[in-house]
Enzyme design. Structure first.
Site, PDB file in Angstrom:
ATOM      1  N   ASN A  87      -7.425  14.721  70.037  1.00  0.00           N
ATOM      2  CA  ASN A  87      -6.506  15.572  69.295  1.00  0.00           C
ATOM      3  C   ASN A  87      -6.215  16.888  70.012  1.00  0.00           C
ATOM      4  O   ASN A  87      -5.161  17.484  69.811  1.00  0.00           O
ATOM      5  CB  ASN A  87      -7.086  15.861  67.907  1.00  0.00           C
ATOM      6  CG  ASN A  87      -6.343  16.959  67.186  1.00  0.00           C
ATOM      7  OD1 ASN A  87      -5.197  16.778  66.774  1.00  0.00           O
ATOM      8  ND2 ASN A  87      -6.981  18.115  67.041  1.00  0.00           N
ATOM      9  N   SER A 139       3.066  13.394  70.090  1.00  0.00           N
ATOM     10  CA  SER A 139       4.054  14.256  69.443  1.00  0.00           C
ATOM     11  C   SER A 139       5.353  13.479  69.277  1.00  0.00           C
ATOM     12  O   SER A 139       5.639  12.560  70.047  1.00  0.00           O
ATOM     13  CB  SER A 139       4.316  15.500  70.297  1.00  0.00           C
ATOM     14  OG  SER A 139       5.482  16.182  69.872  1.00  0.00           O
ATOM     15  N   TYR A 152       5.676  19.820  77.994  1.00  0.00           N
ATOM     16  CA  TYR A 152       4.943  19.384  76.801  1.00  0.00           C
ATOM     17  C   TYR A 152       5.400  17.986  76.395  1.00  0.00           C
ATOM     18  O   TYR A 152       4.571  17.098  76.137  1.00  0.00           O
ATOM     19  CB  TYR A 152       5.168  20.372  75.668  1.00  0.00           C
ATOM     20  CG  TYR A 152       4.496  19.973  74.370  1.00  0.00           C
ATOM     21  CD1 TYR A 152       3.139  20.199  74.179  1.00  0.00           C
ATOM     22  CD2 TYR A 152       5.226  19.374  73.343  1.00  0.00           C
ATOM     23  CE1 TYR A 152       2.515  19.832  72.988  1.00  0.00           C
ATOM     24  CE2 TYR A 152       4.609  19.009  72.150  1.00  0.00           C
ATOM     25  CZ  TYR A 152       3.262  19.241  71.980  1.00  0.00           C
ATOM     26  OH  TYR A 152       2.651  18.873  70.801  1.00  0.00           O
ATOM     27  N   ALA A 153       6.714  17.795  76.342  1.00  0.00           N
ATOM     28  CA  ALA A 153       7.249  16.486  75.976  1.00  0.00           C
ATOM     29  C   ALA A 153       6.832  15.430  76.989  1.00  0.00           C
ATOM     30  O   ALA A 153       6.463  14.303  76.628  1.00  0.00           O
ATOM     31  CB  ALA A 153       8.766  16.552  75.868  1.00  0.00           C
ATOM     32  N   ALA A 154       6.875  15.782  78.269  1.00  0.00           N
ATOM     33  CA  ALA A 154       6.487  14.834  79.317  1.00  0.00           C
ATOM     34  C   ALA A 154       5.007  14.477  79.211  1.00  0.00           C
ATOM     35  O   ALA A 154       4.614  13.314  79.368  1.00  0.00           O
ATOM     36  CB  ALA A 154       6.790  15.425  80.693  1.00  0.00           C
ATOM     37  N   LYS A 156       3.135  14.558  76.504  1.00  0.00           N
ATOM     38  CA  LYS A 156       2.901  13.731  75.326  1.00  0.00           C
ATOM     39  C   LYS A 156       3.449  12.309  75.518  1.00  0.00           C
ATOM     40  O   LYS A 156       2.883  11.338  74.984  1.00  0.00           O
ATOM     41  CB  LYS A 156       3.511  14.386  74.089  1.00  0.00           C
ATOM     42  CG  LYS A 156       2.796  15.653  73.656  1.00  0.00           C
ATOM     43  CD  LYS A 156       1.329  15.403  73.324  1.00  0.00           C
ATOM     44  CE  LYS A 156       0.674  16.611  72.673  1.00  0.00           C
ATOM     45  NZ  LYS A 156      -0.745  16.371  72.287  1.00  0.00           N
TER      46      LYS A 156
END
Length: 244
Positions: A87, A139, A152-154, A156
């Site tokens: 987490n 995410s 961050y998107a990459a 996740k």
């Protein structure tokens, strides 16, 4: 109690989703090991609410030595790890379009490499046990991208990808899945401006914040025998945000 006697290791358990998951798992009979990076007060507060065998370990999961120490302490205390919940992570954004490599480094380390660091050690234990479940918290941006938080998107998205690899490694005796939350009343969204929050909820069909307990319930389901035939999947819990 659907997790009676199970040993769960939860990273980033001092607040938000991690704290809610630790509390719920304990209520369902699990014994809890939890890591935290900085928020010792929060970790102790979670422990004080839980009436079960509990272990708290401070660890920077981007550091191999800290991860080794964490896993060794869990094994010394409990003897096994039945469920790993990755987490720990941090929402990071900035001017990544113009080559801010520092942000990329921090985001990938804290949101992807940390997951790999813990998982590679725990998977070895689960393979010896011939049992184990891994649940990674990703995410909604793992499937939709985020223009002002590229790394961050990459990271996740990478978490979802390695989840599928873990599912193959653990089969046929174990499982691995990801949960991708949307706008949760925790972390970044506790400090976001009212406008940003209102704009976000306006594009969410269910139109309200997700509670940490909503994500914890999804994680519990995936850790239970009720999900015994679900593996390698990414469960999106975002109030419908990614439908747009």
């Amino acid at each position: 109690m659907i997790l009676k006697g199970k040993i769960a290791l939860i990273t980033g358990g001092s607040s938000g989703i991690g704290a809610a998951t630790a509390t719920l798992f304990a209520q369902e009979g699990a014994k809890i090991a939890m890591s935290y990076r900085e928020n010792k007060t929060g970790a102790n507060a979670v422990a004080s609410k839980i009436n079960s065998d509990f272990l708290i370990v401070q660890a920077d999961l981007t550091q191999g030595e800290d991860v080794t120490n964490l896993v060794e302490k869990v094994i010394d205390h409990f003897g096994r790890i039945d469920v790993l919940i990755n987490n720990a992570g941090r929402y990071i954004s900035g001017d990544e379009w113009n080559g801010d490599t520092d942000i990329w480094e921090k985001s990938l380390q804290q949101n992807l490499i940390s997951v790999m660091n813990v998982s590679k050690q725990v998977i070895k234990i689960m393979q010896k046990q011939k049992s184990g479940i891994i649940i990674n918290v990703a995410s909604r941006h793992s499937v939709s991208g985020q223009s002002d938080a590229l790394s961050y998107a990459a990271a996740k998205a990478g978490v979802v990808s390695i989840t599928q690899a873990y599912a193959k490694l653990l089969a046929p005796f174990g499982r691995a899945n990801a949960v991708s939350p949307g706008t949760v009343r925790a972390g970044y969204w506790l400090t976001a401006s009212k406008k940003e929050l209102d704009d976000n909820l306006a594009t969410t069909p269910l139109g309200k914040l997700i509670e940490p307990e909503d994500i914890a319930e999804t994680i519990l389901f995936l850790a239970s025998d009720k999900a015994r035939m679900i593996t390698g999947q990414n469960i999106i819990v975002d109030g419908g945000y990614t439908l747009k």
